[in-house]
Design a protein around this motif. Structure first.
Motif, mmCIF file in Angstrom:
data_model
loop_
_atom_site.group_PDB
_atom_site.id
_atom_site.type_symbol
_atom_site.label_atom_id
_atom_site.label_comp_id
_atom_site.label_asym_id
_atom_site.label_seq_id
_atom_site.Cartn_x
_atom_site.Cartn_y
_atom_site.Cartn_z
ATOM 1 N N GLY A 124 -45.485 10.613 -21.106
ATOM 2 C CA GLY A 124 -45.860 9.283 -21.579
ATOM 3 C C GLY A 124 -44.975 8.759 -22.692
ATOM 4 N N LEU A 125 -44.787 9.557 -23.736
ATOM 5 C CA LEU A 125 -43.959 9.095 -24.854
ATOM 6 C C LEU A 125 -42.497 8.979 -24.445
ATOM 7 N N LEU A 126 -42.057 9.835 -23.543
ATOM 8 C CA LEU A 126 -40.704 9.736 -23.006
ATOM 9 C C LEU A 126 -40.518 8.401 -22.284
ATOM 10 N N LEU A 127 -41.490 8.005 -21.483
ATOM 11 C CA LEU A 127 -41.430 6.707 -20.792
ATOM 12 C C LEU A 127 -41.398 5.545 -21.789
ATOM 13 N N ILE A 128 -42.231 5.637 -22.807
ATOM 14 C CA ILE A 128 -42.283 4.554 -23.802
ATOM 15 C C ILE A 128 -40.941 4.430 -24.513
ATOM 16 N N ARG A 129 -40.361 5.559 -24.919
ATOM 17 C CA ARG A 129 -39.045 5.522 -25.585
ATOM 18 C C ARG A 129 -37.976 4.973 -24.643
ATOM 19 N N ALA A 130 -38.016 5.378 -23.377
ATOM 20 C CA ALA A 130 -36.958 5.007 -22.432
ATOM 21 C C ALA A 130 -37.052 3.567 -21.954
ATOM 22 N N LEU A 131 -38.261 3.043 -21.778
ATOM 23 C CA LEU A 131 -38.412 1.733 -21.147
ATOM 24 C C LEU A 131 -38.647 0.575 -22.104
ATOM 25 N N SER A 132 -39.017 0.861 -23.341
ATOM 26 C CA SER A 132 -39.258 -0.231 -24.291
ATOM 27 C C SER A 132 -37.974 -0.567 -25.041
ATOM 28 N N SER A 133 -37.932 -1.782 -25.584
ATOM 29 C CA SER A 133 -36.778 -2.145 -26.411
ATOM 30 C C SER A 133 -36.901 -1.516 -27.794
ATOM 31 N N SER A 134 -38.131 -1.247 -28.242
ATOM 32 C CA SER A 134 -38.380 -0.502 -29.474
ATOM 33 C C SER A 134 -39.817 -0.004 -29.444
ATOM 34 N N CYS A 135 -40.098 1.031 -30.239
ATOM 35 C CA CYS A 135 -41.446 1.573 -30.302
ATOM 36 C C CYS A 135 -41.619 2.276 -31.643
ATOM 37 N N GLY A 136 -42.864 2.547 -31.983
ATOM 38 C CA GLY A 136 -43.127 3.233 -33.236
ATOM 39 C C GLY A 136 -44.610 3.338 -33.506
ATOM 40 N N HIS A 137 -44.940 3.664 -34.728
ATOM 41 C CA HIS A 137 -46.328 3.772 -35.160
ATOM 42 C C HIS A 137 -46.389 3.401 -36.628
ATOM 43 N N ARG A 138 -47.594 3.018 -37.055
ATOM 44 C CA ARG A 138 -47.804 2.682 -38.457
ATOM 45 C C ARG A 138 -49.239 3.031 -38.821
ATOM 46 N N PRO A 139 -49.458 3.380 -40.091
ATOM 47 C CA PRO A 139 -50.833 3.661 -40.509
ATOM 48 C C PRO A 139 -51.637 2.363 -40.576
ATOM 49 N N THR A 140 -52.930 2.472 -40.339
ATOM 50 C CA THR A 140 -53.854 1.347 -40.505
ATOM 51 C C THR A 140 -54.987 1.812 -41.406
ATOM 52 N N GLU A 141 -55.859 0.909 -41.790
ATOM 53 C CA GLU A 141 -56.989 1.275 -42.649
ATOM 54 C C GLU A 141 -57.905 2.288 -41.977
ATOM 55 N N SER A 142 -57.971 2.244 -40.645
ATOM 56 C CA SER A 142 -58.906 3.119 -39.947
ATOM 57 C C SER A 142 -58.230 4.199 -39.113
ATOM 58 N N GLY A 143 -56.920 4.384 -39.240
ATOM 59 C CA GLY A 143 -56.210 5.402 -38.464
ATOM 60 C C GLY A 143 -54.742 5.057 -38.328
ATOM 61 N N LYS A 144 -54.329 4.706 -37.083
ATOM 62 C CA LYS A 144 -52.930 4.322 -36.871
ATOM 63 C C LYS A 144 -52.852 3.313 -35.730
ATOM 64 N N ALA A 145 -51.717 2.650 -35.664
ATOM 65 C CA ALA A 145 -51.379 1.780 -34.537
ATOM 66 C C ALA A 145 -50.083 2.316 -33.949
ATOM 67 N N VAL A 146 -50.069 2.522 -32.641
ATOM 68 C CA VAL A 146 -48.865 2.933 -31.923
ATOM 69 C C VAL A 146 -48.453 1.723 -31.105
ATOM 70 N N TRP A 147 -47.159 1.392 -31.123
ATOM 71 C CA TRP A 147 -46.727 0.131 -30.520
ATOM 72 C C TRP A 147 -45.429 0.277 -29.738
ATOM 73 N N PHE A 148 -45.196 -0.730 -28.899
ATOM 74 C CA PHE A 148 -43.905 -0.881 -28.231
ATOM 75 C C PHE A 148 -43.610 -2.365 -28.082
ATOM 76 N N ARG A 149 -42.346 -2.661 -27.920
ATOM 77 C CA ARG A 149 -41.888 -4.032 -27.634
ATOM 78 C C ARG A 149 -41.075 -4.019 -26.359
ATOM 79 N N LEU A 150 -41.236 -5.080 -25.591
ATOM 80 C CA LEU A 150 -40.397 -5.301 -24.423
ATOM 81 C C LEU A 150 -39.652 -6.596 -24.625
ATOM 82 N N SER A 151 -38.372 -6.568 -24.379
ATOM 83 C CA SER A 151 -37.564 -7.781 -24.477
ATOM 84 C C SER A 151 -37.790 -8.639 -23.244
ATOM 85 N N ALA A 152 -37.480 -9.909 -23.395
ATOM 86 C CA ALA A 152 -37.583 -10.839 -22.279
ATOM 87 C C ALA A 152 -36.629 -10.419 -21.168
#
Length: 161
Positions: A124-152
């Motif tokens: 799963g994480l391999l796919l996210i790294r390979a297919l997204s234009s960028s990805c990452g994670h950040r802390p939130t008040e209640s845990g974390k947010a994991v994200w990805f971006r796709l370019s147009a």
């Protein structure tokens, strides 16, 4: 970010859908049932006629499913997870919020060990790294947010409607 109007209920889930913005936020159950609901929300958001986005919806659905499945499988608790979809002029940004503050292993640093071809998971994480234009994670008040971006996607590569 964007102010959100009163939430509405869709299929038993609370959906926050800003009318003047291209953003959606939905609380999902902490079960495998969240995966198809998340895929449907991303598909619906990317097909929104008022905010045409040219990101590849098949890839967005696949990566969203991976993030939601990871949140369900790898975080403890029964509280909801949250899916946030932002449509941008340059593509889309998808986040999955979960209650576990621990960063997802291998998302921003590639594993040196390739996934075992005989295992059903671990890609799963391999796919996210390979297919997204960028990805990452950040802390939130209640845990974390994991994200990805796709370019147009260029106009000539878009899927027919």
């Amino acid at each position: 970010m964007v102010s959100t109007p009163a939430p509405r209920t869709m299929n038993g889930l609370t959906v926050h859908e800003p009318s003047a913005s291209a953003s959606w936020r939905v609380a999902l159950p902490h079960t495998a049932a969240a995966v198809p609901v998340a895929r449907a929300l991303v598909r619906t958001a990317l097909a929104e006629p008022a905010h045409p986005v040219t990101a590849d919806s098949d890839t967005a659905e696949l990566l969203t499913a991976e993030l939601v499945a990871n949140a369900v499988e790898h975080t403890a608790g029964t509280g909801p997870i949250e899916l946030v979809v932002h449509l941008l002029p340059t593509g889309c940004h998808v986040e999955v919020h979960d209650p576990d503050p621990a960063p997802p292993g291998g998302l921003t640093r590639p594993d040196l060990t390739p996934p075992d071809p005989w295992q059903e998971d671990g890609r799963g994480l391999l796919l996210i790294r390979a297919l997204s234009s960028s990805c990452g994670h950040r802390p939130t008040e209640s845990g974390k947010a994991v994200w990805f971006r796709l370019s147009a996607v260029p106009v000539q590569r878009r899927h027919p409607a």
